[in-house]
Design a protein around this motif. Structure first.
Motif, PDB file in Angstrom:
ATOM      1  N   ALA A  36       0.818  -1.218   0.000  1.00 38.51           N
ATOM      2  CA  ALA A  36       0.000   0.000   0.000  1.00 38.51           C
ATOM      3  C   ALA A  36       0.848   1.263   0.000  1.00 38.51           C
ATOM      4  O   ALA A  36       0.350   2.345  -0.310  1.00 38.51           O
ATOM      5  N   LYS A  37       2.124   1.136   0.324  1.00 41.43           N
ATOM      6  CA  LYS A  37       3.011   2.295   0.422  1.00 41.43           C
ATOM      7  C   LYS A  37       3.856   2.516  -0.835  1.00 41.43           C
ATOM      8  O   LYS A  37       4.542   3.527  -0.949  1.00 41.43           O
ATOM      9  N   LEU A  38       3.830   1.577  -1.753  1.00 35.78           N
ATOM     10  CA  LEU A  38       4.684   1.664  -2.935  1.00 35.78           C
ATOM     11  C   LEU A  38       4.147   2.686  -3.933  1.00 35.78           C
ATOM     12  O   LEU A  38       3.017   2.553  -4.414  1.00 35.78           O
ATOM     13  N   ALA A  39       4.963   3.664  -4.282  1.00 33.18           N
ATOM     14  CA  ALA A  39       4.577   4.600  -5.338  1.00 33.18           C
ATOM     15  C   ALA A  39       4.731   3.955  -6.708  1.00 33.18           C
ATOM     16  O   ALA A  39       4.019   4.313  -7.655  1.00 33.18           O
ATOM     17  N   TYR A  40       5.647   2.979  -6.829  1.00 36.24           N
ATOM     18  CA  TYR A  40       5.887   2.262  -8.077  1.00 36.24           C
ATOM     19  C   TYR A  40       6.909   1.171  -7.805  1.00 36.24           C
ATOM     20  O   TYR A  40       7.597   1.174  -6.774  1.00 36.24           O
ATOM     21  N   LEU A  41       7.013   0.233  -8.738  1.00 33.16           N
ATOM     22  CA  LEU A  41       8.085  -0.759  -8.751  1.00 33.16           C
ATOM     23  C   LEU A  41       8.892  -0.576 -10.029  1.00 33.16           C
ATOM     24  O   LEU A  41       8.307  -0.459 -11.116  1.00 33.16           O
ATOM     25  N   PRO A  53       0.063  -1.246 -20.927  1.00 29.87           N
ATOM     26  CA  PRO A  53      -0.784  -0.397 -20.066  1.00 29.87           C
ATOM     27  C   PRO A  53      -0.312  -0.279 -18.625  1.00 29.87           C
ATOM     28  O   PRO A  53      -0.704   0.663 -17.929  1.00 29.87           O
ATOM     29  N   ARG A  54       0.525  -1.187 -18.155  1.00 31.33           N
ATOM     30  CA  ARG A  54       0.991  -1.117 -16.774  1.00 31.33           C
ATOM     31  C   ARG A  54       2.248  -0.270 -16.611  1.00 31.33           C
ATOM     32  O   ARG A  54       2.670   0.025 -15.499  1.00 31.33           O
ATOM     33  N   ILE A  55       2.873   0.110 -17.716  1.00 29.68           N
ATOM     34  CA  ILE A  55       4.112   0.882 -17.641  1.00 29.68           C
ATOM     35  C   ILE A  55       3.792   2.362 -17.515  1.00 29.68           C
ATOM     36  O   ILE A  55       3.012   2.920 -18.288  1.00 29.68           O
ATOM     37  N   GLU A  56       4.409   3.002 -16.523  1.00 27.46           N
ATOM     38  CA  GLU A  56       4.201   4.422 -16.282  1.00 27.46           C
ATOM     39  C   GLU A  56       5.397   5.254 -16.739  1.00 27.46           C
ATOM     40  O   GLU A  56       5.241   6.408 -17.136  1.00 27.46           O
ATOM     41  N   SER A  57       6.593   4.677 -16.686  1.00 26.55           N
ATOM     42  CA  SER A  57       7.802   5.442 -16.998  1.00 26.55           C
ATOM     43  C   SER A  57       8.871   4.528 -17.578  1.00 26.55           C
ATOM     44  O   SER A  57       8.991   3.359 -17.185  1.00 26.55           O
ATOM     45  N   PRO A  92       2.058   1.319  -9.973  1.00 27.38           N
ATOM     46  CA  PRO A  92       2.590   1.532 -11.321  1.00 27.38           C
ATOM     47  C   PRO A  92       3.919   0.806 -11.482  1.00 27.38           C
ATOM     48  O   PRO A  92       4.633   0.567 -10.503  1.00 27.38           O
ATOM     49  N   VAL A  93       4.243   0.473 -12.722  1.00 27.54           N
ATOM     50  CA  VAL A  93       5.501  -0.215 -13.015  1.00 27.54           C
ATOM     51  C   VAL A  93       6.367   0.690 -13.884  1.00 27.54           C
ATOM     52  O   VAL A  93       5.905   1.238 -14.884  1.00 27.54           O
ATOM     53  N   HIS A  94       7.616   0.856 -13.482  1.00 31.30           N
ATOM     54  CA  HIS A  94       8.618   1.551 -14.273  1.00 31.30           C
ATOM     55  C   HIS A  94       9.608   0.513 -14.779  1.00 31.30           C
ATOM     56  O   HIS A  94       9.773  -0.544 -14.157  1.00 31.30           O
ATOM     57  N   THR A  95      10.263   0.807 -15.880  1.00 29.81           N
ATOM     58  CA  THR A  95      11.249  -0.152 -16.368  1.00 29.81           C
ATOM     59  C   THR A  95      12.439   0.573 -16.979  1.00 29.81           C
ATOM     60  O   THR A  95      12.331   1.722 -17.417  1.00 29.81           O
ATOM     61  N   LEU A  96      13.569  -0.126 -16.984  1.00 29.93           N
ATOM     62  CA  LEU A  96      14.817   0.399 -17.527  1.00 29.93           C
ATOM     63  C   LEU A  96      15.043  -0.128 -18.932  1.00 29.93           C
ATOM     64  O   LEU A  96      14.925  -1.338 -19.176  1.00 29.93           O
ATOM     65  N   ILE A  97      15.372   0.759 -19.838  1.00 31.38           N
ATOM     66  CA  ILE A  97      15.770   0.361 -21.191  1.00 31.38           C
ATOM     67  C   ILE A  97      17.287   0.421 -21.227  1.00 31.38           C
ATOM     68  O   ILE A  97      17.894   1.488 -21.284  1.00 31.38           O
TER      69      ILE A  97
END
Length: 331
Positions: A109-114, A166-170, A145-150
């Protein structure tokens, strides 16, 4: 202030705009630095995000304990503003599933993103998102939200598909791993402030990531500047990332980098003043075309100036009281 439509209502269709994220993503993985960063964020406010690092921050053999520590910090009173995320291990690492389960079950509940690092394809991003979502369902936690590294050849090749998920935010650019993946073909200078903005292969990667992110209304996040004691180098890199390469967010790896990045990504006073004048006149005209200082403006340029004001607000730049109250709901 004219009581006409709010800029968001007048200028955008539902779901048309990207989620607005703080312009700094500050990384830390050592306990003392994680606590110090949380204390700094509590003081400064949510003008920067913090990513607590379970990948590079965890000692080999201590991954389980480190994930538990990150969950503890997420739940602590120091997480005052709700803008703290976590980076887990890559999908193919033995600790990926344990990281996700520990963070979701103990602090979901505290995660802003993974943040998911080192995907090699769009399919790997989808698999990581599926596991995260299944874990959330198992523990009855809202999906972060999910962020990922390219940072791999495969991820860059499929960056448009990744950005479309759709789950990727950044999307973040991983400079060091990307350069290393070229097996010495990109020289050491490609990691420097000068080289990373000049070497054609690195420039290509940065531009493709930014373009894919904007195509799908996601946030492009620029890579680190490792010369963290060189203030001029950081200022140059942040300014070029924002002004020339289209990035709206950037990584920090030292607390001293946070404010200079915020400053570089913030609009100037002159830009803010112009945007306020044009948008107030547009609202008074019920968002019909207007003439301002011998230039014509319509909804296309209004959108530009609204984005600029949003960035000004997000970087805590001074705005007129009536603008803050009417358009941003703050005093």
């Amino acid at each position: 202030m004219n009581a006409a439509l709010h800029p968001r209502q007048a200028l955008f269709d539902e779901g048309d705009a990207a989620t607005l994220l703080p312009v700094v993503d500050h990384y830390c993985g050592v306990e003392a630095r994680m606590r110090k960063s949380l204390e700094l964020q509590a003081q400064m406010g949510p003008v920067f995000d913090i990513t607590l690092d379970c990948e590079d921050g965890a000692p080999i053999g201590g991954e389980v304990e480190h994930a538990a520590l990150v969950a503890e910090l997420l739940n602590s009173p120091l997480n005052k503003h709700g803008r703290v995320g976590a980076r887990v291990h890559p999908l193919d690492h033995a600790s990926f599933e344990a990281d996700v389960d520990a963070l979701i079950s103990k602090a979901g509940a505290k995660l802003a993103y993974l943040m998911v690092p080192k995907p090699r394809s769009a399919n790997e991003v989808a698999d990581a998102c599926d596991f995260i979502d299944a874990t959330c369902a198992r523990h009855g936690v809202k999906q972060p939200p999910v962020h990922t590294l390219i940072e791999t050849h495969g991820a860059l090749r499929e960056v448009q598909q990744i950005a479309a998920h759709p789950r990727i935010e950044s999307l973040s650019f991983g400079l060091m791993d990307f350069v290393s993946a070229h097996r010495g073909a990109i020289p050491r200078s490609g990691l420097t402030v000068q080289g990373q903005f000049n070497h054609p292969l690195v420039v290509r990667a940065k531009l493709e990531i930014a373009a894919a992110a904007h195509t799908h209304a996601k946030t492009p996040s620029h890579c680190v500047v490792t010369e963290f004691k060189n203030a001029a180098a950081l200022q140059e890199a942040a300014t070029r990332a924002a002004r020339e390469f289209g990035y709206t967010r950037m990584w920090s790896i030292h607390p001293n980098q946070i404010q200079p990045i915020i400053d570089a990504f913030a609009p100037s006073v002159a830009e803010i003043d112009e945007a306020v004048e044009i948008l107030q006149a547009a609202q008074a005209a019920h968002w019909a075309p207007i003439q301002h200082r011998d230039s014509l403006h319509d909804r296309a340029s209004y959108r530009f100036f609204w984005h600029l004001l949003q960035r000004a607000h997000g970087t805590s730049q001074p705005l007129p009281v009536e603008i803050r109250q009417a358009w941003f709901g703050t005093a």
